[in-house]
Each structure stands twice: as structure tokens, then as C-alpha cells.
Scaffold this active site. Sequence first.
Site, PDB file in Angstrom:
ATOM      1  CE  LYS A 129      -3.395   3.002   0.878  1.00 34.02           C
ATOM      2  NZ  LYS A 129      -4.378   3.510  -0.173  1.00 34.02           N
ATOM      3  CB  CYS A 149      -3.148   9.985  -4.057  1.00 38.40           C
ATOM      4  SG  CYS A 149      -4.519   9.437  -2.749  1.00 38.40           S
TER       5      CYS A 149
HETATM    6  O1  IRO Z   1      -7.337   6.928  -1.487  1.00 41.35           O
HETATM    7  C1  IRO Z   1      -6.602   6.338  -1.615  1.00 41.35           C
HETATM    8  O2  IRO Z   1      -5.887   5.682  -0.777  1.00 41.35           O
HETATM    9  C2  IRO Z   1      -6.334   6.151  -3.129  1.00 41.35           C
HETATM   10  C3  IRO Z   1      -4.871   6.267  -3.358  1.00 41.35           C
HETATM   11  I1  IRO Z   1      -3.420   6.526  -2.361  1.00 41.35           I
HETATM   12  C4  IRO Z   1      -4.592   6.057  -4.946  1.00 41.35           C
HETATM   13  O3  IRO Z   1      -3.315   6.171  -5.360  1.00 41.35           O
HETATM   14  N1  IRO Z   1      -5.471   5.808  -5.695  1.00 41.35           N
HETATM   15  C5  IRO Z   1      -6.704   5.624  -5.189  1.00 41.35           C
HETATM   16  O4  IRO Z   1      -7.697   5.256  -5.936  1.00 41.35           O
HETATM   17  N2  IRO Z   1      -7.052   5.922  -3.954  1.00 41.35           N
END
Ligand code: IRO
Length: 309
Positions: A43, A128
Site C-alpha cells: 500500500k 492519488c
Molecule cells: O484513496 C487512496 O488511498 C487512493 C490512492 I493513495 C490512490 O493512489 N488511488 C486511489 O484510487 N485511492
Amino acid sequence: MLETKFLDFTYENPLMNASGVHCMTVEELDDLSASKAGVFITKSATLQERAGNPEPRYADVPLGSINSMGLPNHGVDYYLDYALSYQKNHTAPLFFSVAGTSVEENITLLEKVQASEFKGITELNLSCPNVPGKPQVAYDFPLTEQILKRVFGFFTKPLGVKLPPYFDMAHFDQMAAILNQFPLTYVNSINSIGNGLYIDPTRDQVVIRPKEGFGGIGGEYVKPTALANVRAFATRLNPEIKIIGTGGILTGQDAYEHLLCGATMLQVGTQLQKEGPAVFDRILKELSTIMEQKGYERIEDFRGKLKTI
Ligand code: IRO
């Protein structure tokens, strides 16, 4: 028949999880390790542990998913500890994702990885869509170039970047010209399509709480956009920069299409969330069947060989 060379290592097959899905805890990471995926990624990590956005923050919807997780994670040390102990017992280089919420945090995260004993491949997430008040970095082209200049001033381990989807030929050209200046190992296209809105028709209501229901879209909805991004970068980037194809991979046919567009590794997000780690075995079997039907013995026989009219 599915062996995939990436850098100096040959993985058993090209499938991986997409970062964020089934990789937040040691238990989930161990599930991936035990699955049929060729390799897996952690993650996206920040310096400190983060709780992320309020729940509900993920919803399965008919043709995919919407999420506004907000970067919940256990902090970079948690994932680095996992990666260092993993590499003691495994030869396959692991993928390690970092996503700072500022330029300085990204630099500090990468300095930490650089200073560590980590021998795998690092993914810098520049896309993100879900941290309120923080735009997706890779939609800001000068900022992306500035960050990569700083990063490659000190970072000497294999590095890839996770990109958001682009929707304009001029943007493919401009981003490829920036990326081609750097010794990147790969680009990963695409992250979720940012800030879609899904409405529950029975309640006239959004399905996730953060950001009044806006969130990143994944799954079937995004495959044509993902394929376009994979193809656009495969035909524009220096051949040393590999492509990881992510977006809309539910079946062996979807995997095949990403490979045809030029992807080397393939990541599964939404469908892994829906189906669990057994998804890898199914997609691999479906992909092998397609290759047998077409008379291909290796992925190299068709990778990137998309025909145009
Ligand atoms: O909301 C998130 O944690 C997230 C991340 I960092 C990302 O790179 N892509 C996404 O769809 N959700």
C-alpha cells in the site's frame, strides 16, 4: 508460458495487485505472497501512519468501484520492515509504493528507501486523487518534472511512477517528453479515474462519505482509458522505460489487451477487491487459454503488437 522478465528478474507471470488493494496489512500482503500473482506491491506509504478518510469510503458498483480512501496506511516503517524480512526468504524483487502528501514528504520517503537495505523496486505514486486539498501531482507537469529532477539527484535504486489517466494527445506527448529525461524503470498507467460520482438510484444518494461522494473510479468503466494510456506511453517512451498496465483487468482477455498495448506487468485492483486473491489464478488460466488459441507460446510473441487500420 507466462514468464515475464522485468529488470534483471524473471517473474513466473506478469500479474500483481494494484497498490491499495489487499496490501494494507501484513496479513493481506502474506495472502498475496501465497497467491498465484507473479509479484505484489505494498500500500502507498506516508511517513506517519494515517487513518484516511471517514467511512464508507469504498463501494463496489455495477461496473467497477468508487473510492476515496484518503491514503490510509501503517506508515513507511511498517512496510519497509515487511519488505526487508520478505527479501530475506524470497528472490523475487518486491514492489514498494510511496505517496507523500507534499514534495518534501516524497523526498524524505525516498531518502529512507535509498538509505535502507531494500533491494526491490520502488513506485512513486504521483496520482492519488483522494487527499482533500492535495491535487494529483502528475496533472501538474512542471511540478512532476521538478520532483523527478530532485529524486534522481540522489535515488539510485529502480524507480517507477504511478500516473493518473490522461485524456488528450497533447498531454501524452508532454508527459512522455518529461518522463523520457529520466532513468525510470517503468511507468504505471493508470491510477483510478479521479473524482467520479456514483449515485445509488434507490436512495438518490452518493455511495461514499468523503468529498460529498466524489471518488476514484476503477473496474470495467476505466479499461478503454487505461488501454489508451498504456498504448500512448508504450509508443512514446524510451524502450528502457517499461509499462505496467493497470485498469479494467477483470479477465484474461483484458490482460491480453493490456499486453497487446505494450504493458510488461499487469495490475489488478477493483476485481481483486471483489473476488479476492483467487482472481489471479483465474485470469492466468484465461490468459493462457487465449494464447493457446492464438498459437502463442510466450508473451513476447504478441506484446505491443496491436494492429492499427
Ligand atoms: O484513496 C487512496 O488511498 C487512493 C490512492 I493513495 C490512490 O493512489 N488511488 C486511489 O484510487 N485511492
